[in-house]
Design an enzyme around this catalytic site. Structure first.
Site, PDB file in Angstrom:
ATOM      1  N   THR A  39       2.308   1.216  -1.825  1.00 60.11           N
ATOM      2  CA  THR A  39       1.606   0.102  -2.474  1.00 60.11           C
ATOM      3  C   THR A  39       1.812  -1.220  -1.311  1.00 60.11           C
ATOM      4  O   THR A  39       0.772  -2.072  -1.109  1.00 60.11           O
ATOM      5  CB  THR A  39       2.266  -0.432  -3.608  1.00 60.11           C
TER       6      THR A  39
ATOM      7  N   SER B 173       3.893   7.204  -2.852  1.00 59.51           N
ATOM      8  CA  SER B 173       5.018   7.718  -3.101  1.00 59.51           C
ATOM      9  C   SER B 173       5.157   8.705  -4.009  1.00 59.51           C
ATOM     10  O   SER B 173       6.284   9.455  -4.123  1.00 59.51           O
ATOM     11  CB  SER B 173       6.193   6.691  -3.015  1.00 59.51           C
TER      12      SER B 173
END
Length: 311
Positions: free
Chosen positions: A10, A57
């Site tokens: 992010t 992730s």
């Protein structure tokens, strides 16, 4: 000199125009753009940055852990390197941190950080987290602590850090101050080409036993049971677990609740040939088991390794 390894997440994300900007895509911005967005970063000292992955992730896999491990070991071995910072998505950040904590030697700081807001968010937290991580990696007090995590201005040790909330800048927490963290590195001499498959099976009301056979049939060499309460094994699971054990599958009894699952408490672990996770949450117990199996441990050797990890 701090070496910085970017893996996406992010912190490198941008709003997704195809979703009407209601969602974002992780791992879009290159590391050079992330560095340029941090005021005062140059004052923290020289940085050697590399983009090694560009992942959300949630898509991080064991093969990616091995790539991050290799890059981190190489960076630490560079002359003049004082520490390493790894930019990572928050969904599985605690898992990568724990994997590296077990596979890197004590000494130079290794710090993971990420962001809860994407890079183009009006209140992006990535720049502040990146600066805090670089400063922590350059701090002599961080040496010998093993792998650390810093989020929202707060450092954490890899052993006990968890992403406890799905949103908010304070998503991460720990039961231990980072100053009390201790390096581990019990598998620092291990250099596997691949990691064995270990599955996590959740315990819940009516959980079917055929999940066990399905995992074993798919090639799992270990099972971590994320059970209810103090690792309560459903009676209906016993035949399948015994069959898996006879096939050489390592079985770790853990809990989806916090606290410590003690050996032979609430189950006949030694009689069944099971291991226990101690106070490791199931995702971290899985990593310890994967590394133990990759190191060729079995039986009491595997039991000792897991108990020490959960101490």
């Amino acid at each position: 000199m701090i070496h910085l390894l970017a893996t996406g997440g992010t912190i490198a994300g941008e709003a997704d125009p195809e979703a009407g900007h209601g969602r974002y895509r992780a791992g879009v911005r290159p590391v050079e753009a992330l560095l340029a967005a941090v005021p005062g970063l140059a004052d923290a000292g020289p940085i050697n940055a590399r983009q090694i992955l560009a992942l959300d992730s949630k898509d991080m896999a064991p093969a990616d852990w091995l790539a991050i491990l290799a890059a981190t070991r190489a960076a630490l071995a560079e002359p003049g390197c004082d520490g390493v910072v790894i930019l990572h998505g928050t969904d599985t950040l605690e898992e990568t941190a724990w994997f590296l904590h077990l596979t890197l030697p004590a000494g130079k700081p290794v710090v993971l950080t990420g962001a809860m807001h994407p890079a183009d968010h009006p209140a992006a937290d990535g720049p502040a987290n990146l600066l805090a991580a670089v400063r922590l990696a350059a701090n002599p007090a961080a040496r010998g602590k093993g792998v650390l995590v810093v989020m929202n201005g707060t450092p954490f040790g890899a052993r006990r850090v968890v992403k406890a909330r799905c949103s908010g800048l304070d998503a991460f927490e720990s039961t231990e101050p980072w100053q009390a963290a201790q390096a581990d590195g019990r598998f620092s001499g291990l250099a596997p080409n691949a990691l064995p498959r270990v599955d996590i099976l959740p315990g819940y009301a009516g959980a079917p036993a055929d999940l066990i056979a399905a995992s074993v049939a798919a090639g799992a060499r270990g099972l971590v049971l994320a059970l209810c309460g103090h690792g309560s094994v459903p009676t209906a699971w016993l035949p399948a677990l015994r069959a898996a054990h006879r096939q050489g599958v390592a079985i770790v009894r853990g809990s989806r609740a916090s606290g410590c699952v003690e050996p032979d408490a609430n189950a006949d672990d030694r009689g069944e040939g099971w291991l226990t996770a101690g106070d490791l949450p199931p995702p971290k117990a899985r990593i310890a088991l994967m590394l133990g199996l990759a190191a060729g441990l079995s039986g009491n050797g595997l039991r000792t390794a897991l108990l020490a990890c959960g101490a």
